[in-house]
Design an enzyme around this catalytic site. Structure first.
Site, short mmCIF file in Angstrom:
data_model
loop_
_atom_site.label_atom_id
_atom_site.label_comp_id
_atom_site.label_asym_id
_atom_site.label_seq_id
_atom_site.Cartn_x
_atom_site.Cartn_y
_atom_site.Cartn_z
N CYS A 582 0.80 -1.22 0.00
CA CYS A 582 0.00 0.00 0.00
C CYS A 582 0.84 1.29 0.00
CB CYS A 582 -1.00 -0.04 1.15
SG CYS A 582 -2.37 1.09 0.88
N HIS A 684 -3.43 -5.51 2.40
CA HIS A 684 -3.04 -5.74 3.79
C HIS A 684 -3.68 -7.07 4.18
CE1 HIS A 684 -2.00 -1.43 4.33
NE2 HIS A 684 -3.07 -1.18 3.63
N1 GLN Z 1 -1.94 6.83 2.88
C1 GLN Z 1 -2.03 6.06 1.65
C2 GLN Z 1 -3.38 6.18 0.98
O1 GLN Z 1 -4.37 6.44 1.62
C3 GLN Z 1 -1.72 4.60 1.94
C4 GLN Z 1 -2.70 3.97 2.87
C5 GLN Z 1 -2.32 2.59 3.30
O2 GLN Z 1 -1.15 2.23 3.35
N2 GLN Z 1 -3.31 1.82 3.67
O3 GLN Z 1 -3.48 6.05 -0.21
#
Ligand code: GLN
Length: 738
Positions: A582, A684
């Site tokens: 992510c 995740h």
């Molecule tokens: N902050 C980033 C987004 O919202 C990654 C989020 C995450 O790692 N879940 O796109």
């Protein structure tokens, strides 16, 4: 009285009568819901019933306990109170309690964090007690900043409300600062409370925010209690724990009680001494919040202690049952911080014991259970013999999580099933049952029924008497299944990059999975955690893992990551295996966008990440992919605001096969990227826990690199028993229709 309010009262009274007499159901929400439909201002219209005013309690953990106890204290002090005691904490629950009540001195209500913005403009409470903010249900709330903004907005709509907040929590202190600015005041109408000195608790691995929200620098801590709570200071802008107006001092934490004094450091009075027959450091914060609220409303220390002494939680919060001569402690835990505190209570009991976890994933729990990997179950593995059970809709996920902490758990079908199995174990073994939000009522009902049933008591006594070897049934904490680990100069090295910043949704669990899968095969392994500001020589590393993160932390981590660009490029080009999830995955491309700002990426992959909307426009779902790297569906959980676009010819990690879920973006229905031995993905979960093929793919490549680096030859990876992992995978794949 307005016509709408009159109508709302009539209709809510009728629906209450109907629910109670015709359907025999509790009427905690519905009457308020219909009343709000008729009169959207019903809370404001009914608040005149509260002669002296009201208090609202918000915060991730402890709301129900604090609200109930504060109401009890007021009653002990001779005042009448309206309270949503059962924890129905949306506007409908608060409206229902108000409509059901006659005139009273005070209203004491707990409110859901995001619903405060609906409740407070109407209620115009005298005090808002803010307990803490931890990561919880992020699929509903997005990132924690959104909850903070919403609370600030709510406070701005009720400028007379005094914010009584836990100053040990920097997230709450920042709200106090923002709320003051929102109403154009230099000083917040606020009162800070906290625990003055360290309680000396062992620290857990994953915490929420340890970053200054004013200037995005990491805090330094004089001491940390748990989570992000403690005495913090920002070395850059000086934002620090505000001076405490009320402080808990001389805290004593014992296995059967907590005790402390509540003092006002600015005054010379003696303060109030309190003690309570509860276990757990978080009870110090809960009781302190109660004491502060009660003092502000004019109650004596005597009334506070009296209410604590009489407090008999019957709502599954630290509730004790005697079931056939066995003591069973039931407690709610719905997020990593609360869970970790619960585990400390269990671990204090070093006798053989029964431990059961019930995990659901309904709307009110959050549909995602990745957070189970942010809990330190490993601590429990060292706390003596125990028989462990996992139940609830996500009992299988729980079983997998425990497996990687070297704890064997049997999956139970229901709380009744647990009780039946418990009956076969000696009654001298205490039982600890931890349940999350929607699993709690069913478990509680089953425990209540068993506690009331004396026939089980007799049969259990007989069974216990005939149980010849009390240890035979217990002791299911598993030793590492693999061969003996020889100390070696040359372990396989896994680098976890910046876990203090990149650690969302249990991503660190991927490292745990990789480490255990080597250990179980008898292959020596070393995990190096590279913290923000540190560096590592990647030439000495065999596998790199980087997790996801909220925007602010991601922004700070990206500087660390970009500083390693040349080394990372070398590592990837030389076939080093790398897993980026992510937020870290987004950093692999040319650039990523954050609130209109372009942030430089690593440029390892021809791809870009944009953000069409705000942080609230998120792609949030459980998701399944088909990937050339796995024969089974790859299951995981996505929650991101960025959308990623791959360049021409760049291979995705997989194709989305579930009916829900997007992966990279709404258009391509592909997720992530594959390049050499690099995997980038939005999944995740953590990814590797329920997709052991992907874990072993990365490990195979890590062993090859280890051989190149050290000359040590490795056999092909021996198969492991992945029944639990694949069963959890199949359950999710079936749910997603993949
Ligand atoms: N902050 C980033 C987004 O919202 C990654 C989020 C995450 O790692 N879940 O796109």
């Amino acid at each position: 009285m307005g016509l709408r309010y009159a109508g709302a009262r009539v209709i809510s009274a009728a629906s209450t009568w109907g629910l109670k007499h015709l359907f025999h159901r509790p009427a905690a929400n519905f009457p308020g819901k219909v009343a709000l439909y008729v009169d959207p201002q019903v809370i404001g219209d009914a608040r005149g019933k509260l002669e002296r005013g009201s208090v609202v309690v918000v915060g991730t953990n402890g709301k129900t306990t604090v609200t109930n106890l504060l109401a009890d204290v007021l009653e002990c002090a001779g005042m009448s109170v309206v309270c949503n005691r059962t924890g129905a904490n949306l506007d409908s629950g608060i409206a229902t309690s108000l409509l059901h009540a006659g005139h009273a001195d005070w209203g004491v209500f707990e409110s859901d964090e995001l619903w405060l913005a609906k409740v407070l403009p109407q209620l115009q409470a005298d005090y808002v007690v803010l307990l803490n903010l931890f990561r919880d249900q992020l699929d509903r709330c997005g990132e924690i900043d959104r909850i903070q903004d919403s609370i600030v907005g709510a406070l701005a709509s009720s400028p007379k409300s005094v914010l009584v907040y836990n100053a040990d929590d920097p997230l709450c202190a920042y709200i106090a600062e923002q709320a003051a600015q929102a109403v154009g005041r230099e000083h917040t109408p606020s009162i800070a409370f906290g625990v003055s000195a360290s309680m000396g608790l062992a620290q857990n691995t994953v915490t929420d925010a340890t970053m200054c929200q004013r200037c995005s620098t990491m805090f330094t801590y004089d001491f940390r209690q748990y989570g992000q709570l403690g005495e913090y200071i920002c070395p850059s802008c000086g934002f620090s724990r505000p001076a405490l107006e009320f402080a808990a001092e001389n805290v004593e934490l014992a296995s059967d009680h907590v005790a402390f004094e509540v003092v006002r450091p600015s005054e010379n009075n003696a303060g109030i001494s309190l003690s309570a027959p509860f276990n757990g450091a978080y009870m110090v914060y809960n009781l302190l919040a109660v004491a502060v609220g009660a003092e502000l409303l004019g109650c004596s220390g005597k009334a506070i202690q009296q209410a604590i002494d009489a407090f008999n939680p019957q709502n599954g919060r630290l509730e004790t049952f005697d079931i056939a001569g066995r003591t069973v402690l039931l407690n709610l835990a719905k997020n990593p911080t609360g869970f970790n505190q619960n585990l400390k209570i269990v671990a204090q009991d070093d006798q053989p014991k029964v431990v059961a976890f019930f995990i659901n994933d309904k709307e009110a729990d959050g549909r995602d259970v990745s957070w189970l990997w942010d809990i330190d179950f490993e601590e429990l593995a060292d706390s003596g013999r125990m028989q462990v059970f996992a139940g609830g809709i996500r009992g299988k996920d729980m079983q997998v999580r425990l497996k990687y902490a070297d704890i064997h758990a049997d999956v139970v079908e229901s709380a009744e099933d647990l009780l039946a199995r418990m009956q076969k174990l000696p009654t001298s073994h205490n039982a600890y049952v931890i349940a999350n939000y929607t699993s709690l009522p069913l478990v509680k009902a089953a425990l209540e029924a068993a506690a009331a049933d004396t026939s089980t008591a007799e049969s259990a006594v007989e069974l216990a008497a005939s149980a010849s070897d009390p240890s035979a049934a217990a002791g299911t904490v598993e030793p590492a299944a693999g061969g003996v680990e020889e100390p070696t100069d040359n372990p396989v090295v896994i680098a976890h990059l910046f876990p203090d910043l990149l650690n969302l949704y249990g991503d660190g669990g991927n490292v745990r999975v990789l480490e255990q899968r080597l250990r179980w095969r008898g292959i020596p392994v070393e995990v190096v955690r590279v913290q923000h500001g540190d560096t590592i020589d990647l030439a000495q590393v065999d596998l790199v893992m980087m997790g996801g993160s909220p925007d602010r932390e991601q922004r700070l981590a990206s500087a660390d990551v970009v500083a390693m660009r040349d080394d990372l490029k070398d590592y990837v080009e030389n076939d080093g295996p790398l897993l980026a999830i992510c937020g870290s995955y987004q950093m692999l491309g040319h650039e990523w966008l954050l609130d209109g700002q372009t942030v430089e990426g690593l440029g390892l992959i021809d791809m870009t990440t944009r953000r069409p909307g705000t942080s609230a426009d998120r792609l949030t779902n459980n998701i399944a992919l088909s990937s050339p790297l796995a024969a089974h569906p790859v299951v995981g959980y996505e929650n991101h605001a960025g959308r990623t676009y791959l360049g021409e010819g760049v291979e995705p990690f997989g194709q989305v096969t579930s009916s829900v879920g997007c992966g990279n973006n709404e258009q391509t229905h592909a997720d992530g990227v594959r390049y050499k031995n690099l995997i980038g993905t939005y999944l995740h979960g953590p990814l590797l826990a329920k997709n052991p093929e992907i874990a072993d793919h990365l490990l195979t490549e890590a062993l090859k690199r280890h051989t190149r680096r050290s000359g040590i030859k490795h056999e092909p990876l021996a198969p492991l028993d992945d029944a639990a992992e694949l069963s959890a995978n199949a359950a999710m794949a079936a749910k997603l229709g993949a």
